[in-house]
Motif scaffolding. Structure first.
Motif, PDB file in Angstrom:
ATOM      1  N   PHE A  50       0.850  -1.183   0.000  1.00 45.96           N
ATOM      2  CA  PHE A  50       0.000   0.000   0.000  1.00 45.96           C
ATOM      3  C   PHE A  50       0.886   1.233   0.000  1.00 45.96           C
ATOM      4  O   PHE A  50       2.034   1.206   0.466  1.00 45.96           O
ATOM      5  N   LEU A  51       0.346   2.329  -0.550  1.00 47.03           N
ATOM      6  CA  LEU A  51       1.118   3.550  -0.695  1.00 47.03           C
ATOM      7  C   LEU A  51       1.259   4.266   0.641  1.00 47.03           C
ATOM      8  O   LEU A  51       0.326   4.266   1.454  1.00 47.03           O
ATOM      9  N   PRO A  52       2.406   4.880   0.907  1.00 45.78           N
ATOM     10  CA  PRO A  52       2.546   5.693   2.123  1.00 45.78           C
ATOM     11  C   PRO A  52       1.460   6.765   2.165  1.00 45.78           C
ATOM     12  O   PRO A  52       1.118   7.363   1.147  1.00 45.78           O
ATOM     13  N   GLY A  53       0.914   6.984   3.327  1.00 45.47           N
ATOM     14  CA  GLY A  53      -0.133   7.980   3.466  1.00 45.47           C
ATOM     15  C   GLY A  53      -1.525   7.476   3.163  1.00 45.47           C
ATOM     16  O   GLY A  53      -2.476   8.262   3.181  1.00 45.47           O
ATOM     17  N   THR A  54      -1.676   6.179   2.905  1.00 44.48           N
ATOM     18  CA  THR A  54      -3.015   5.616   2.671  1.00 44.48           C
ATOM     19  C   THR A  54      -3.905   5.881   3.879  1.00 44.48           C
ATOM     20  O   THR A  54      -3.471   5.756   5.028  1.00 44.48           O
ATOM     21  N   ASP A  55      -5.142   6.244   3.623  1.00 45.88           N
ATOM     22  CA  ASP A  55      -6.098   6.511   4.694  1.00 45.88           C
ATOM     23  C   ASP A  55      -6.151   5.320   5.660  1.00 45.88           C
ATOM     24  O   ASP A  55      -6.391   4.183   5.227  1.00 45.88           O
ATOM     25  N   PRO A  56      -5.922   5.531   6.962  1.00 47.10           N
ATOM     26  CA  PRO A  56      -5.839   4.392   7.893  1.00 47.10           C
ATOM     27  C   PRO A  56      -7.137   3.601   8.022  1.00 47.10           C
ATOM     28  O   PRO A  56      -7.104   2.391   8.256  1.00 47.10           O
ATOM     29  N   HIS A  91       0.249   6.644  17.127  1.00 51.11           N
ATOM     30  CA  HIS A  91      -0.573   7.841  16.972  1.00 51.11           C
ATOM     31  C   HIS A  91      -2.034   7.490  17.234  1.00 51.11           C
ATOM     32  O   HIS A  91      -2.617   6.655  16.538  1.00 51.11           O
ATOM     33  N   GLU A  92      -2.629   8.155  18.212  1.00 51.60           N
ATOM     34  CA  GLU A  92      -3.992   7.847  18.632  1.00 51.60           C
ATOM     35  C   GLU A  92      -4.998   7.965  17.486  1.00 51.60           C
ATOM     36  O   GLU A  92      -5.818   7.072  17.266  1.00 51.60           O
ATOM     37  N   ALA A  93      -4.943   9.073  16.731  1.00 53.00           N
ATOM     38  CA  ALA A  93      -5.925   9.281  15.659  1.00 53.00           C
ATOM     39  C   ALA A  93      -5.777   8.223  14.571  1.00 53.00           C
ATOM     40  O   ALA A  93      -6.773   7.719  14.032  1.00 53.00           O
ATOM     41  N   TRP A  94      -4.533   7.878  14.222  1.00 56.08           N
ATOM     42  CA  TRP A  94      -4.294   6.862  13.198  1.00 56.08           C
ATOM     43  C   TRP A  94      -4.839   5.515  13.665  1.00 56.08           C
ATOM     44  O   TRP A  94      -5.531   4.813  12.914  1.00 56.08           O
ATOM     45  N   LEU A  95      -4.557   5.138  14.905  1.00 52.33           N
ATOM     46  CA  LEU A  95      -5.004   3.855  15.430  1.00 52.33           C
ATOM     47  C   LEU A  95      -6.527   3.779  15.500  1.00 52.33           C
ATOM     48  O   LEU A  95      -7.122   2.746  15.180  1.00 52.33           O
ATOM     49  N   ALA A  96      -7.153   4.880  15.914  1.00 52.11           N
ATOM     50  CA  ALA A  96      -8.619   4.883  16.010  1.00 52.11           C
ATOM     51  C   ALA A  96      -9.251   4.672  14.637  1.00 52.11           C
ATOM     52  O   ALA A  96     -10.211   3.908  14.489  1.00 52.11           O
ATOM     53  N   ALA A  97      -8.708   5.340  13.614  1.00 50.39           N
ATOM     54  CA  ALA A  97      -9.252   5.179  12.261  1.00 50.39           C
ATOM     55  C   ALA A  97      -8.979   3.792  11.715  1.00 50.39           C
ATOM     56  O   ALA A  97      -9.856   3.165  11.089  1.00 50.39           O
TER      57      ALA A  97
END
Length: 331
Positions: A50-56, A91-97
């Motif tokens: 997957f590409l870097p920066g892909t929506d989590p 990262h909290e926001a990344w993990l939550a998504a």
């Protein structure tokens, strides 16, 4: 946020089907009498899968979807999965998504997280999935027989179409890119179709590296060959499976891609996670009924031959040549 707080906050849920889930040294599964467990593992590595920066949130969906696709190819009903996750940072926001996308798909298929591991490192996601099916009912790669019809589900090629646009290989209108990018980043595992194909298909495999390349695995395991009608495949890339935008579906049919480019996307593009399967010709109506019940488009694209090898022919039955090599991590 420490490792165990991370697990507790984002990945610990009550189990419903497993006997024991997250929080102990081992998870416990109790398949019903007469059932078998189907088990598969897939790894997704940033920059490779997957590409870097892909929506989590999309990444959480895809990480599980590619594993559920393996269960679909086997005809197994999802049961549970484990998650091994390497993270550069917590990262909290990344993990939550990520967890939101992961569990939305898991809940849709009644598949629960029962354990795993976390560590610091380059972003890497490894899931092992467990499914169940009646003993002796598994769809295998080794069951194709000469004379069988050859089928594919959905719209293979759309994921490769999106990847090509993101790489700058060809331009796409914004509505089309949004639609096919969703096919790349949020594939639909064909679990419902796989269940319908039990007792109907003679063999099956999911398309992860490319339709022709993955089909070869079936041909080798079954010791048969195949003939594919190219005129029945090139249009699949424009199949009406992009529900996000009716305008995108219309534009897909008028893309400024050459016939060779369309064929390359469909026949050699990976990341589709569609099913390629074989059935006896007498079961044609039953296959269409299975597709209707599972709400999945199915298209007959060729036949299985006794003679070894894979042959691609045009509408007049004449041989076609082309470079349709599938993805290979070490090629």
């Amino acid at each position: 946020m420490g490792e165990f707080e991370l697990i507790h906050r984002h990945f610990t849920r009550p189990v419903r089907r497993a006997a024991l889930g997250v929080g102990d040294d081992c998870a416990l599964l109790s398949p019903a009498p007469g059932m078998q467990l189907a088990i598969s593992s897939d790894m997704l590595l940033e920059g490779r899968h997957f590409l870097p920066g892909t929506d989590p949130e999309r990444l959480g969906h895809k990480a599980l979807a590619v594993n559920l696709s393996d269960l679909a190819a086997c005809g197994a009903r999802p049961l549970a999965f484990t998650l091994a996750l390497a993270l550069p940072q917590a990262h909290e926001a990344w993990l939550a998504a990520f967890a939101r996308g992961l569990f939305a798909l898991a809940d849709a298929h009644g598949c629960e997280l029962i354990g795993g591991d976390t560590t610091r490192g380059p972003l890497n996601i490894c899931i092992t999935v467990f499914g169940e099916l009646p003993r002796g009912d598994a769809l295998l790669r080794s069951g194709a027989r000469a004379g069988d019809d050859l089928w594919v589900s959905g719209a293979p090629g759309q994921a490769r179409l999106a990847l090509g646009a993101l790489r700058g290989e060809w331009p796409l209108p914004s509505a089309v890119l949004a639609a096919v990018r969703a096919r790349l980043e949020r594939p639909t595992p064909r679990v419902a179709l796989g269940l319908e194909l039990r007792g109907l298909a003679t063999s099956a495999i999911d398309v992860s590296d490319g339709l022709l390349g993955d089909l070869v695995h079936v041909l080798n395991a079954s010791q048969v060959g195949a003939t594919i009608a190219a005129d029945k495949t090139s249009h699949l890339i424009a199949a009406n499976t992009c529900q996000q935008s009716p305008d995108a579906v219309f534009e897909l049919k008028t893309l400024a891609l050459s016939e060779a480019q369309r064929q390359r996307c469909v026949l050699a593009g990976g990341d589709d996670y569609e099913l390629v399967f074989t059935t006896p010709p007498a079961r044609l109506d039953a296959v269409h009924a299975a597709g209707a019940r599972s709400r999945t488009r199915v298209t007959r694209i060729g036949r299985i031959d006794a003679a070894p090898g894979l042959r691609l022919v045009d509408g007049g039955g004449q041989p076609l040549q082309g470079d349709f090599a599938s993805f290979d991590h070490f090629a």
